[in-house]
Design a protein around this motif. Structure first.
Motif, PDB file in Angstrom:
ATOM      1  N   SER A 119      47.166  36.095  33.988  1.00 33.98           N
ATOM      2  CA  SER A 119      45.381  36.076  34.325  1.00 33.98           C
ATOM      3  C   SER A 119      45.181  36.790  35.629  1.00 33.98           C
ATOM      4  O   SER A 119      44.130  37.304  35.803  1.00 33.98           O
ATOM      5  CB  SER A 119      44.686  34.668  33.888  1.00 33.98           C
ATOM      6  OG  SER A 119      45.349  33.743  34.861  1.00 33.98           O
ATOM      7  N   LEU A 120      45.916  36.476  36.425  1.00 36.87           N
ATOM      8  CA  LEU A 120      45.214  36.749  38.088  1.00 36.87           C
ATOM      9  C   LEU A 120      45.960  37.986  38.449  1.00 36.87           C
ATOM     10  O   LEU A 120      45.592  38.576  39.601  1.00 36.87           O
ATOM     11  CB  LEU A 120      45.670  35.425  38.919  1.00 36.87           C
ATOM     12  CG  LEU A 120      44.851  34.002  38.636  1.00 36.87           C
ATOM     13  CD1 LEU A 120      45.372  32.923  39.538  1.00 36.87           C
ATOM     14  CD2 LEU A 120      43.585  34.331  38.726  1.00 36.87           C
ATOM     15  N   LEU A 121      47.060  38.245  38.228  1.00 38.34           N
ATOM     16  CA  LEU A 121      48.036  39.437  38.869  1.00 38.34           C
ATOM     17  C   LEU A 121      48.263  40.607  37.857  1.00 38.34           C
ATOM     18  O   LEU A 121      48.321  41.738  38.500  1.00 38.34           O
ATOM     19  CB  LEU A 121      49.226  38.732  39.323  1.00 38.34           C
ATOM     20  CG  LEU A 121      49.848  39.699  40.505  1.00 38.34           C
ATOM     21  CD1 LEU A 121      49.172  39.720  41.691  1.00 38.34           C
ATOM     22  CD2 LEU A 121      51.382  39.016  40.877  1.00 38.34           C
ATOM     23  N   LYS A 122      48.696  40.079  36.633  1.00 36.40           N
ATOM     24  CA  LYS A 122      49.358  41.335  35.926  1.00 36.40           C
ATOM     25  C   LYS A 122      48.587  42.724  35.809  1.00 36.40           C
ATOM     26  O   LYS A 122      48.904  43.747  36.162  1.00 36.40           O
ATOM     27  CB  LYS A 122      49.506  41.038  34.456  1.00 36.40           C
ATOM     28  CG  LYS A 122      50.292  41.782  33.528  1.00 36.40           C
ATOM     29  CD  LYS A 122      50.465  41.120  32.279  1.00 36.40           C
ATOM     30  CE  LYS A 122      51.099  42.074  31.433  1.00 36.40           C
ATOM     31  NZ  LYS A 122      50.341  42.717  30.330  1.00 36.40           N
ATOM     32  N   LYS A 172      46.778  48.171  37.880  1.00 36.02           N
ATOM     33  CA  LYS A 172      45.799  49.080  38.345  1.00 36.02           C
ATOM     34  C   LYS A 172      46.588  49.605  39.814  1.00 36.02           C
ATOM     35  O   LYS A 172      45.975  50.725  39.990  1.00 36.02           O
ATOM     36  CB  LYS A 172      44.575  48.091  39.216  1.00 36.02           C
ATOM     37  CG  LYS A 172      43.401  47.803  38.083  1.00 36.02           C
ATOM     38  CD  LYS A 172      42.361  47.286  38.467  1.00 36.02           C
ATOM     39  CE  LYS A 172      41.179  47.449  37.638  1.00 36.02           C
ATOM     40  NZ  LYS A 172      39.777  46.936  37.770  1.00 36.02           N
ATOM     41  N   MET A 173      47.275  49.101  40.343  1.00 40.20           N
ATOM     42  CA  MET A 173      48.105  49.640  41.450  1.00 40.20           C
ATOM     43  C   MET A 173      48.959  50.804  40.796  1.00 40.20           C
ATOM     44  O   MET A 173      49.192  51.923  41.545  1.00 40.20           O
ATOM     45  CB  MET A 173      49.253  48.574  41.972  1.00 40.20           C
ATOM     46  CG  MET A 173      48.672  47.739  42.988  1.00 40.20           C
ATOM     47  SD  MET A 173      47.885  48.220  44.358  1.00 40.20           S
ATOM     48  CE  MET A 173      48.499  49.682  44.865  1.00 40.20           C
ATOM     49  N   TYR A 205      44.988  47.957  46.098  1.00 44.37           N
ATOM     50  CA  TYR A 205      46.246  46.888  47.133  1.00 44.37           C
ATOM     51  C   TYR A 205      45.349  45.701  47.254  1.00 44.37           C
ATOM     52  O   TYR A 205      45.730  44.808  47.269  1.00 44.37           O
ATOM     53  CB  TYR A 205      46.519  47.733  48.021  1.00 44.37           C
ATOM     54  CG  TYR A 205      47.843  47.023  48.879  1.00 44.37           C
ATOM     55  CD1 TYR A 205      48.996  47.277  48.200  1.00 44.37           C
ATOM     56  CD2 TYR A 205      47.716  45.949  49.714  1.00 44.37           C
ATOM     57  CE1 TYR A 205      50.294  46.695  48.812  1.00 44.37           C
ATOM     58  CE2 TYR A 205      48.747  45.473  50.184  1.00 44.37           C
ATOM     59  CZ  TYR A 205      50.156  45.822  49.906  1.00 44.37           C
ATOM     60  OH  TYR A 205      51.161  45.081  50.168  1.00 44.37           O
ATOM     61  N   GLU A 206      44.177  45.788  48.017  1.00 44.48           N
ATOM     62  CA  GLU A 206      43.453  44.672  48.400  1.00 44.48           C
ATOM     63  C   GLU A 206      43.170  43.680  47.417  1.00 44.48           C
ATOM     64  O   GLU A 206      43.077  42.600  47.339  1.00 44.48           O
ATOM     65  CB  GLU A 206      41.892  45.272  48.768  1.00 44.48           C
ATOM     66  CG  GLU A 206      42.173  45.100  50.488  1.00 44.48           C
ATOM     67  CD  GLU A 206      40.873  45.827  51.065  1.00 44.48           C
ATOM     68  OE1 GLU A 206      39.671  45.263  50.612  1.00 44.48           O
ATOM     69  OE2 GLU A 206      40.704  46.775  51.776  1.00 44.48           O
ATOM     70  N   LEU A 207      42.769  44.247  46.058  1.00 49.31           N
ATOM     71  CA  LEU A 207      42.478  43.677  44.785  1.00 49.31           C
ATOM     72  C   LEU A 207      43.986  42.940  44.259  1.00 49.31           C
ATOM     73  O   LEU A 207      43.841  41.767  43.955  1.00 49.31           O
ATOM     74  CB  LEU A 207      42.127  44.463  43.687  1.00 49.31           C
ATOM     75  CG  LEU A 207      41.341  44.081  42.503  1.00 49.31           C
ATOM     76  CD1 LEU A 207      39.867  43.754  42.992  1.00 49.31           C
ATOM     77  CD2 LEU A 207      41.393  45.007  41.341  1.00 49.31           C
ATOM     78  N   GLY A 250      44.706  38.722  44.175  1.00 46.63           N
ATOM     79  CA  GLY A 250      45.402  38.095  43.035  1.00 46.63           C
ATOM     80  C   GLY A 250      46.522  37.155  43.284  1.00 46.63           C
ATOM     81  O   GLY A 250      46.647  35.863  43.158  1.00 46.63           O
ATOM     82  N   CYS A 251      47.201  37.593  44.574  1.00 46.52           N
ATOM     83  CA  CYS A 251      48.161  36.582  44.847  1.00 46.52           C
ATOM     84  C   CYS A 251      47.573  35.335  45.655  1.00 46.52           C
ATOM     85  O   CYS A 251      48.050  34.238  45.199  1.00 46.52           O
ATOM     86  CB  CYS A 251      48.984  37.387  46.233  1.00 46.52           C
ATOM     87  SG  CYS A 251      49.670  38.993  45.823  1.00 46.52           S
ATOM     88  N   ASN A 252      46.706  35.656  46.427  1.00 44.30           N
ATOM     89  CA  ASN A 252      46.171  34.375  47.002  1.00 44.30           C
ATOM     90  C   ASN A 252      45.355  33.552  46.069  1.00 44.30           C
ATOM     91  O   ASN A 252      45.204  32.228  46.407  1.00 44.30           O
ATOM     92  CB  ASN A 252      45.051  35.133  48.264  1.00 44.30           C
ATOM     93  CG  ASN A 252      45.836  35.437  49.228  1.00 44.30           C
ATOM     94  OD1 ASN A 252      47.068  35.030  49.598  1.00 44.30           O
ATOM     95  ND2 ASN A 252      45.359  36.630  49.873  1.00 44.30           N
TER      96      ASN A 252
END
Ligand code: HEC
Length: 150
Positions: free
Chosen positions: A90-93, A98-99, A115-117, A121-123
């Motif tokens: 849900s947070l990173l995939k 998009k990258m 990249y910021e997005l 997601g990591c954070n």
């Protein structure tokens, strides 16, 4: 006969209660820390490749990130009571996808935005898993790693 039945039943109960479910064993064995090391390394190198407009190399690293994420998702990883597989789904995939899109477009502006997005997601997951002090950032000259240490 009765005695034999009782012995069998006890044996079954012991086996049932003492052997953990297969999934739990796998979860414990999943190398979460190693996964994070890959995440950090590949995400940092992705930045360096993209900002140098080396799209072929950036494409390589974005796919590595994707593979690491797919592996995490498909392994049902529960770590300290948190479902890392669901969280990364849900947070990173989507942010990694998009990258991939930015790299395909070879667009510096979209690359930086996405990249910021991805970093957010990591954070978000570090916060959700009670590791708010693990702050990933867009790489800069200040730190050797794409991580905040202050
Ligand atoms: C699904 C949730 C989740 C996502 C998404 C996630 N992390 Fe983590 N991360 C964790 C957890 C949980 C730990 C702590 C692991 C432990 O305690 O062994 C961690 C630890 C780390 C660490 C500390 C270990 C080290 O090697 O210094 C780094 C760095 C890190 N993550 C980087 C990243 C980066 C970069 C991304 C994004 C590309 C990311 N993480 C995405 C959950 C996540």
């Amino acid at each position: 006969m009765k005695q034999l039945f009782a012995i069998c039943l006890t044996g079954l109960l012991i086996q049932f209660c003492s052997s953990p479910k297969k999934e739990e064993v796998e979860n414990k064995e999943y190398p979460v820390l190693q996964t994070m090391g890959y995440y950090q390394r590949f995400s940092h190198k992705l930045w360096l490749a993209g900002t140098n407009q080396n799209w072929e190399l950036a494409n390589f690293y974005v796919h590595e990130l994707e593979e690491v994420t797919e592996d995490l998702i498909k392994n049902d990883v529960i770590d300290e009571g948190k479902n890392l597989s669901n969280l990364s789904e849900s947070l990173l995939k989507e942010k990694i996808e998009k990258m991939e899109e930015a790299v395909r477009l070879k667009d510096q502006v979209i690359f930086r935005e996405n990249y910021e997005l991805m970093v957010s997601g990591c954070n978000l997951c570090h916060q959700a898993t009670n590791h708010p002090y693990l702050k990933i950032k867009v790489p800069d000259e200040k730190d050797v790693f794409n991580q905040k240490f202050e």
